[in-house]
Structure formats: structure tokens, C-alpha cells
Design an enzyme around this catalytic site. Structure first.
Site, PDB file in Angstrom:
ATOM      1  N   GLY A  57      31.381  -9.344   1.778  1.00  0.00           N
ATOM      2  CA  GLY A  57      31.282  -9.841   3.058  1.00  0.00           C
ATOM      3  C   GLY A  57      30.018 -10.389   3.509  1.00  0.00           C
ATOM      4  N   CYS A  84      30.158  -5.871  -4.081  1.00  0.00           N
ATOM      5  CA  CYS A  84      29.025  -6.794  -3.263  1.00  0.00           C
ATOM      6  C   CYS A  84      28.637  -6.059  -2.109  1.00  0.00           C
ATOM      7  CB  CYS A  84      29.723  -8.206  -3.150  1.00  0.00           C
ATOM      8  SG  CYS A  84      28.117  -9.410  -2.794  1.00  0.00           S
TER       9      CYS A  84
END
Length: 518
Positions: A57, A84
Site C-alpha cells: 500500500g 511490502c
């Protein structure tokens, strides 16, 4: 409807979250994407995931109101994989530490090297001394949460691969779902294997399940279906036909913006070969009349979408006792209709579909494909007996040739465009390239150019050939035709299509361009 083993993907707004689901579906694992702010404790109890993936995101865990998963995710007793931002969230929630960029950002290709320890989700990795991955991060994990160890590093991500094996928590700073991480699929395969998935998600099982669900929902009532001739609506129609037979009536709205001979082919295939109840609503004069003099692409789309609703409603009103409307809604449509943050998203271009019909007509929806991705719809189509040549057709936009005719639409330009497109596709098929290309078409340009033919001056239209390769339509690159192919194709178009004297080839990728011209 679904009774499969289920994996939950919690979405934090990454542009490639859909690719995670695609990779898992390819492994015959059923998964759903839900935005973080919809995943409550009650939701988790009801969904009962066998494993959870936290997506990437654009946010920072330091931001006010930063998106976070419910802490219950980490007490479910199921494997969790953070990707991530998902890695950073996991560390933040479990007692680790994340730092702002400060020169450690990584964007694009990077290389991860292993530590001495081995990790089961990395089986098949590090057969050389490093693995190529795709990074996209500014912040980075600077201290691991208690219980975690490091299993891979990159120059700017000291904890590129981390895990707490005792709790089956895994986290990576890169994106294994994208093609720029060549061995990413192996990581997902290893993750679902250790989570105990048996791979029970198949199109054969889905077909039987969908038919049973349609019969349970519809009962003995009548259903109408907007059949465009595209893969999605066609598979929807065939699935409903198999489920409820003559209770289904399809309406094929012919707006006059189809490819050469396409309307006749659609009618012949579904009415003659499959014996569907099919109404051919030839309203081409109405559509072309309303589009006369219109050049703005958004206005074109809105005119076509509005007229489609009006025409469909007119014909549907003549079908006595219809209580349901069938739509070819796909899972990406469902995902994209819900912003992960609840806020507005940027409109690149309006999408033409029949989304406005239910409210206007008071019909209940039947959407048997809403759990499927496009490639899964093609597999289902083969299960239903649709010919491979039809299932493998390139995508075709709802507004049809209107958006391949930049500027004002005229009947003359449409006829020229249809002929040029037919020659181009014929060339691609003759050279055995059709199945290598995601989408190919001709756009007729809103300019005339000077040419010379047979010692005479011409002043005719120019056209652009477009052919792209893509996995999912989200990104695309132009197809590398040989110069011989392009020269041969340009010669054929100019010789066989009166009204074109210049041919160009569009080599723009997506992004920055889109696949279609409008």
C-alpha cells in the site's frame, strides 16, 4: 455461495493487490480481497480464513489514521504473509520498528541475498547467490518484532525477508506477485502449501456450484440477460442457459459500432447453434444518429451507455414475468467498486456496462461470474462448450468502434475502420500471432493526409495499428512486429481499403498511455 478453503487478502491500497489473488487462483486456491477497514473481528469469524495475506500500500505506518489490520489477525492461529507495507504493518503491530526512508528507498528491480538459514516458503529460491525482486518502498523495517529472524537482505532493506516460523508469520519487503519477481509464484506456492491448502478451487467444481446457486436463486422465474457478444456476457448467458433453459431471454443490443460481420456472427452462434431465446435489437440508426457531431470521448461513452440502458429497457419490458437481470460482473469489477479507504478514486475513463439497469428496472441481480477473474471466465467458457476461437478472442470495449474513431464519428469513417480492422486481424491470424497478443485493433485518425496512388494525388485518412501484450490489462507493452509484417500489412490496408492512404504503428506502453485510444 463458496464452500472452498479460503484465503483472505487484506488490502491496504496497493495497485497490484489483484495480482496476488491472480497468483493464488492459478494455484487453485480460492481467495478474496477485502479492504482493511471492512475486516472486523466479526468478519474474520464469519470468513474463517485458512491463511491471511497483508497487501502492500502507499501509506506510511507513521501517518495519522494509517491503515491497520485488526490485531485479531495475529491471534487466529493461521499463517500470515505480509508484503511490502504489509510487512511494515506486521512489524509495527507485533513490536518491531519501522523507519522513514532517509535514503533507503527502493523502487524497481533489486536483488536479495539469503542468510545462512533456510526457510520453507523459499523452497526453489536462491539457486544462485541472489534473487531478483521488485521493490517499491520508502519506509523500511529497522528492528524486527520479537520472535522474528532475517532470511534475506537487499542493499536498502536489511530485513527483506523475515519470519517467525513458530507462529507461521512471514513478511517480505518486495512484491512477489509481479512478473518482475521471477520466482514470486514459487513463494506463494510454498506459502499455501504450508498453510495446508489442497487446491480445491477448479472451474469444473465452480460450474456445478454456480448452476446450483442460479437455480436456487431464480426458482421458476424468468431472467433477462444483456448479451454483447463479448466473453463475459456470453459465458454468463451460457451458464444461465444450462441452469434454467427457456426461462432465460437474452437481448443483444446492436449499436452499429461492432466489427465487420460481428452482429450476424453473434446471432448465428447463440440463436442457431445454442438455441438461446435471443432478441436482436438492431438500433444502430438510433445510436449513430445521437452520436452525430460528437467528438468528446467521455460524451461518446455517456451517450452510448445511456442509450444502451434505454434500448435494453424497451425490449426487456416486452418480456413478460421477468424478475431477474443477469450481468457478467467479474471479480475485478467488484474489487474496484470499493475504494480501500472509502474515498473517491481517479476516473481515467468511464466504463460502459449495464450497471444502471437494476435500479431503473426494479429487477433482482444474477451475477454468476462475480467471483472470477477474466482468465477464469475463459476456462469456464471452455467447460461450457464455447468454441476455443471465440473464448480466445481479444477484449472488445462496450462502446465498440466509437472509441477507436477519435473525433467525430461518421458512417463513412466507421465503414473504413471496419474494413481496415478486418484486414489487420486477418494478417495477424495468417502469421500465427493472434494468441500471442492480448489485444489488437485499428484506430482511424481524425486527420487526412496527402498521398500518391496511381500517379494521382490522394487526400485520405490515416490509421494507427495497435497491438499489445499484457497479462491482465493493468499494464501493457506494444507487440514487437517485424518490419516485414508491418510493411506487408500497411500495403494490404492501403490497397484493399478505399479511404486510407497512410498507416502508422502505435508503440506506446501502458502506462503512460491506455490500451484504447479513447
Amino acid at each position: 455461495m463458496t464452500h472452498h478453503e479460503r484465503l483472505l487478502i487484506i488490502d491496504f491500497g496497493s495497485q497490484v493487490t489483484q495480482l496476488i489473488a491472480r497468483r493464488l487462483r492459478e494455484l487453485n486456491v480460492y481467495c478474496e480481497i477485502h479492504p482493511f477497514n471492512k475486516v472486523t473481528d466479526a468478519f474474520l469469524a464469519d470468513f474463517a480464513p485458512k491463511a491471511v495475506i497483508l497487501s502492500g500500500g502507499p501509506a506510511s505506518v507513521f501517518a495519522d489514521g494509517a491503515p491497520m489490520p485488526p490485531t485479531t489477525v495475529f491471534t487466529l492461529g493461521v499463517p500470515v504473509l505480509g508484503i511490502c507495507y504489509g510487512q511494515q504493518v506486521m512489524m509495527h503491530c507485533l513490536g518491531g520498528h519501522v523507519e522513514r526512508g532517509h535514503g533507503t528507498a527502493e523502487f524497481g528491480r533489486a536483488f536479495v541475498t539469503p542468510t545462512a538459514e533456510k526457510l520453507s516458503i523459499l523452497n526453489g529460491w536462491f539457486e544462485t547467490d541472489r534473487e531478483q525482486v521488485w521493490m517499491s518502498h520508502g519506509d523500511h523495517v529497522s528492528r524486527l518484532a520479537p520472535g522474528f529472524a532475517v532470511y534475506g537482505t537487499s542493499p536498502n532493506a536489511p530485513f527483506a525477508i523475515t519470519a517467525d516460523v513458530s507462529r507461521n508469520f512471514y513478511a517480505v519487503q518486495f512484491h512477489p506477485e509481479v512478473h518482475h519477481t521471477p520466482n514470486g509464484a514459487k513463494l506463494y506456492e510454498n506459502f499455501v502449501r504450508l498453510a495446508g491448502f489442497t487446491g480445491d478451487w477448479t472451474m469444473e467444481a465452480y460450474r456445478d456450484q454456480a448452476i446450483a446457486a442460479i437455480r436456487a436463486q431464480v426458482g421458476d422465474k424468468r431472467v433477462i440477460c444483456g448479451l454483447s457478444g463479448g466473453v463475459d456476457s456470453s459465458v454468463t448467458a451460457m451458464l444461465l442457459h444450462e441452469a434454467i433453459g427457456d426461462q432465460l431471454t437474452c437481448v443483444f443490443v446492436d449499436h452499429g459500432l461492432l466489427r465487420q460481420n460481428e452482429a450476424a456472427e453473434v446471432v448465428a452462434m447463440f440463436r442457431d447453434n445454442y438455441n438461446l431465446n435471443l432478441i436482436h435489437a438492431d438500433e444502430s440508426e438510433l445510436f449513430l444518429g445521437k452520436l452525430e457531431g460528437v467528438s468528446d470521448p467521455e460524451t461518446k461513452r455517456k451517450i452510448i451507455g445511456g442509450l444502451f440502458i434505454d434500448v435494453f429497457q424497451k425490449y426487456a419490458n416486452g418480456i413478460e414475468g421477468a424478475e431477474f437481470l443477469a450481468q457478467g460482473t467479474l471479480y475485478p469489477d467488484v474489487i474496484e467498486s470499493v475504494s480501500f479507504s472509502g474515498g473517491p478514486s481517479v476516473t481515467i475513463k468511464s466504463h460502459h456496462n449495464v450497471g444502471g439497469l437494476p435500479e431503473k428496472m426494479g429487477l433482482k441481480l444474477v451475477e454468476p461470474l462475480r467471483e472470477l477473474f477474466k482468465d477464469e471466465v475463459r476456462v469456464l467458457g471452455r467447460e461450457l462448450g464455447l468454441p476455443a476461437s471465440f473464448i480466445g478472442r481479444h477484449p472488445f470495449p462496450g462502446p465498440g468502434l466509437a472509441i477507436r474513431c477519435p473525433g467525430e464519428i461518421t458512417r463513412e469513417k466507421l465503414e473504413i475502420l471496419k474494413k481496415a480492422d478486418a484486414v489487420y486481424i486477418d494478417q495477424i491470424r495468417k502469421h500465427g500471432l493472434y494468441d500471442e497478443i492480448w489485444q489488437a485493433f485499428v484506430a482511424i485518425l481524425p486527420v487526412r493526409t496527402v498521398g500518391v496512388m496511381g500517379d494521382g494525388r490522394t487526400y485520405d485518412f490515416a490509421c494507427a495499428l495497435r497491438a499489445v501484450t499484457s497479462v491482465d490489462g493493468m499494464t501493457a507493452d506494444y507487440y514487437p512486429f517485424t518490419h516485414d509484417f508491418l510493411g506487408e500489412t500497411a500495403t494490404r490496408i492501403i490497397n484493399e481499403v478505399q479511404g486510407i492512404n497512410r498507416v502508422t504503428y502505435d508503440i506506446t506502453s501502458k502506462p503512460p498511455g491506455t490500451i484504447e485510444w479513447e
